[in-house]
Write a protein that holds these residues in place. Structure first.
Motif, mmCIF file in Angstrom:
data_model
loop_
_atom_site.group_PDB
_atom_site.id
_atom_site.type_symbol
_atom_site.label_atom_id
_atom_site.label_comp_id
_atom_site.label_asym_id
_atom_site.label_seq_id
_atom_site.Cartn_x
_atom_site.Cartn_y
_atom_site.Cartn_z
ATOM 1 N N ILE A 222 0.843 -1.210 0.000
ATOM 2 C CA ILE A 222 0.000 0.000 0.000
ATOM 3 C C ILE A 222 0.876 1.258 0.000
ATOM 4 O O ILE A 222 0.585 2.221 -0.720
ATOM 5 C CB ILE A 222 -0.959 -0.001 1.206
ATOM 6 N N LEU A 223 1.948 1.232 0.790
ATOM 7 C CA LEU A 223 2.838 2.401 0.826
ATOM 8 C C LEU A 223 3.360 2.724 -0.577
ATOM 9 O O LEU A 223 3.524 3.887 -0.939
ATOM 10 C CB LEU A 223 4.015 2.156 1.775
ATOM 11 N N GLN A 224 3.609 1.671 -1.358
ATOM 12 C CA GLN A 224 4.136 1.905 -2.711
ATOM 13 C C GLN A 224 3.058 2.240 -3.737
ATOM 14 O O GLN A 224 3.309 2.984 -4.676
ATOM 15 C CB GLN A 224 4.878 0.653 -3.202
ATOM 16 N N TYR A 225 1.873 1.658 -3.587
ATOM 17 C CA TYR A 225 0.903 1.713 -4.690
ATOM 18 C C TYR A 225 -0.385 2.484 -4.385
ATOM 19 O O TYR A 225 -1.293 2.473 -5.206
ATOM 20 C CB TYR A 225 0.548 0.288 -5.139
ATOM 21 N N TRP A 226 -0.460 3.149 -3.218
ATOM 22 C CA TRP A 226 -1.732 3.797 -2.872
ATOM 23 C C TRP A 226 -2.146 4.848 -3.904
ATOM 24 O O TRP A 226 -3.329 5.082 -4.109
ATOM 25 C CB TRP A 226 -1.664 4.435 -1.482
ATOM 26 N N ASN A 227 -1.165 5.460 -4.571
ATOM 27 C CA ASN A 227 -1.527 6.479 -5.570
ATOM 28 C C ASN A 227 -1.326 5.986 -7.003
ATOM 29 O O ASN A 227 -1.226 6.785 -7.921
ATOM 30 C CB ASN A 227 -0.779 7.799 -5.307
ATOM 31 N N SER A 228 -1.295 4.657 -7.186
ATOM 32 C CA SER A 228 -1.220 4.087 -8.547
ATOM 33 C C SER A 228 -2.577 3.516 -8.934
ATOM 34 O O SER A 228 -3.307 3.002 -8.094
ATOM 35 C CB SER A 228 -0.215 2.935 -8.589
#
Ligand SMILES: *[C@@H]1O[C@H](CO)[C@@H](O)[C@H](O)[C@H]1NC(C)=O
Ligand SMILES: *[C@@H]1O[C@H](CO)[C@@H](O)[C@H](O)[C@H]1NC(C)=O
Ligand SMILES: *[C@@H]1O[C@H](CO)[C@@H](O)[C@H](O)[C@H]1NC(C)=O
Ligand SMILES: CC(=O)N[C@H]1CO[C@H](CO)[C@@H](O)[C@@H]1O
Length: 522
Positions: A222-228
């Protein structure tokens, strides 16, 4: 199928009130052979008790090991299949999302039993152990490599029932899976802790192990992909979605609480969780377009609104509100109070109201029940009929979810003895349940009905009655032994789409569970 279609067509042509048809719905081919009495449709309360047990048993039918009908060679212990249907359509897979939400029902039931139903605990732990394996399986979304910080594989939405990777074109990644899984496992970890227990599955060495090895990778995802962007819960649109964001936010909140309990060696993680929680919340509230000036409701997928393809109304909104909040007790209520868009928030209520207003006319079977709840589908523009794309239909999941929302509202008001505060934005919703004309004429003011006042009690009772009217619709469309598919036909009321859909059973079970809680405090 052909005979059924012919009947439907004839009835449509004759214009006969086709809603009587589901009473004659015939048995599904997946009938397990267990004794299966006819449900009691004449007595709502009897039916509710029957349907709650029937739904739970059908959930278990679809989970390897505990299922009396599945073979553990095809479906290993703890694997949740989405439906036993292998053809027309083939849902005989495990989805990360469906499984997480289904297992969450098992965790609630285990907790409701005061941790005495130990066969459920062992099924839940097998599910967790399987997911340790799935997280580490290379797949078309990517892989997991903690050393290099590659968490891409966790966005893979579905796997074969036998725990191997699914190697065909699909809507991937789906970025809601890790958060939903992390929250389900968090609720289980908290239950273990409350009962002073450790896991018993041989792979799961301790509660700390589960946090470090299984929850933490999901949090990193989630830290990596929350804005993807990713595909939505209906697996159709690659974009940003309210359901995904709000359930990710919940998972980050769970992660922060778990960090305090099980971690103190990774301050960088804490800082990232903390900062991303704030960023994601700001995104949801201020930047995403999930709310829009001039629109009173949530826009599930803003990119589709901008391109004129959809209104933004979507049952995913209700599912997001339900699965990102917990309010059973004060401790949980306070912990999640900071997550926006709970069931009584005005945008959520207005999504509900607008969906009802649309689908009342969109689905002909709804026309015969003025003043009642209506059968709800996924979203107005839906054209998936459960097999191919023609026309959308009502879904059990959508219809049960709004009833659960109403029961949660009733519970929240009465259990916590809250005053009923009706904001300007929520007036139109509450007007259905109480005459607001005699109250404050200034439309800009909040209206407050104190806890226990006649108006408060009337609204509470009316909300509960309205919720029951959605359950009545479900009662009329399950088959004679309480079985539930994915959808029911908007003209005839016949069930269609994947048979014995696990998620349908999980959502009706959750709803009836909240009904009991609401009525206890009413
Ligand atoms: C997404 O968020 C991360 C921080 O979590 C940030 O570094 C990155 O620039 C953001 N990407 C976009 C496209 O906004
Ligand atoms: C983030 O850290 C700040 C400062 O330590 C703290 O005030 C805040 O409550 C934290 N936020 C969360 C969500 O824990
Ligand atoms: C939304 O933006 C406003 C104005 O910048 C800010 O005060 C508020 O804290 C933001 N909301 C969230 C949830 O971050
Ligand atoms: C087993 C499997 O499907 N592996 C694939 C996982 O995804 C990577 C890249 O995304 C492929 O290279 C692997 O073949």
């Amino acid at each position: 199928m052909q005979i059924k279609s012919a009947i439907i067509l004839t009835w449509m042509v004759l214009g006969i009130q086709a809603f009587l048809l589901p009473l004659f719905y015939s048995q599904s081919p997946f009938f397990s052979g267990k004794s299966s009495e006819r449900i009691e449709r004449e007595d709502f309360n009897v039916w509710l008790n029957q349907q709650k047990d029937i739904a739970f048993n059908h959930i278990l039918d679809n989970i390897g090991g505990i299922s009396p009908v599945l073979n553990t060679k095809d479906v290993p212990v703890g694997v949740v299949i989405a439906s036993p249907s292998k053809v027309h359509p083939n849902y005989f897979y495990q989805w990360i999302r469906d499984s997480a939400l289904t297992i969450r029902s098992l965790v609630y039931r285990l907790e409701d039993s005061d941790f005495t139903e130990l066969n459920l605990a062992s099924t839940i732990e097998s599910y967790i152990a399987n997911n340790y394996h799935l997280q580490r399986l290379d797949n078309w979304s990517g892989k997991l490599n903690v050393a290099t910080g590659d968490y891409s594989g966790l966005g893979e939405p579905k796997f074969h029932a036998d725990l191997t990777a699914f190697k065909e074109v699909w809507g991937r990644p789906q970025t809601d899976g890790p958060g939903l899984r992390a929250t389900t496992i968090t609720i289980y970890l908290n239950s273990l802790e409350k009962h002073n227990r450790q896991p018993e599955h041989e792979l799961l060495l301790s509660r700390e192990f589960i946090y470090h090895e299984i929850v933490k990778p999901d949090l990193h995802y989630i830290l990596q992909y929350w804005n993807s962007s990713g595909f939505d819960l209906w697996e159709e649109v690659n974009s940003m979605h309210f359901f995904t964001s709000i359930t990710q936010l919940r998972a980050l909140k769970d992660g922060l609480a778990l960090y305090e309990k099980y971690d103190n060696k990774d301050p960088e993680l804490f800082e990232k969780l903390n900062a991303t929680y704030e960023n994601l919340k700001n995104y949801i509230v201020n930047e995403s377009g999930y709310t829009q000036p001039g629109l009173p409701y949530i826009v599930e997928t803003p990119s589709l609104l901008y391109t004129g393809k959809r209104s933004g109304l979507d049952a995913a909104t209700f599912l997001g509100a339900l699965h990102s909040h917990s309010l059973e007790n004060k401790e949980l209520l306070d912990l999640y109070a900071d997550i926006p868009f709970d069931v009584s928030e005005s945008h959520i209520l207005n999504s509900f109201r607008a969906m009802v207003a649309d689908m009342k006319y969109r689905y002909p079977l709804n026309r015969y029940r003025p003043g009642w709840g209506v059968a709800l589908g996924r979203y107005p523009e839906d054209i998936y009929d459960g097999y191919v794309t023609t026309e959308g239909n009502p879904w059990f999941i959508s219809t049960a979810s709004v009833a659960e929302m109403l029961f949660r509202m009733v519970y929240k008001l009465n259990y916590y003895k809250e005053d009923l505060v009706i904001s300007k934005e929520a007036r139109d919703f509450y007007k259905q349940f109480i005459d607001l004309v005699g109250g404050d004429d200034n439309e800009d003011n909040e209206i407050i009905f104190p806890y226990g006042s006649p108006e408060f009690n009337a609204v509470s009772a009316n909300l509960a009655d309205y919720a029951d009217s959605f359950l009545e619709i479900i009662k009329d469309h399950v088959d004679d032994s309480g079985r539930m598919s994915e959808q029911f036909n908007k003209y005839s009321g016949y069930m269609q789409g994947a048979e014995d859909l696990t998620w349908s059973y999980s959502s009706i079970w959750n709803c009836i569970r909240w009904r009991s809680k609401a009525l206890e405090v009413l």
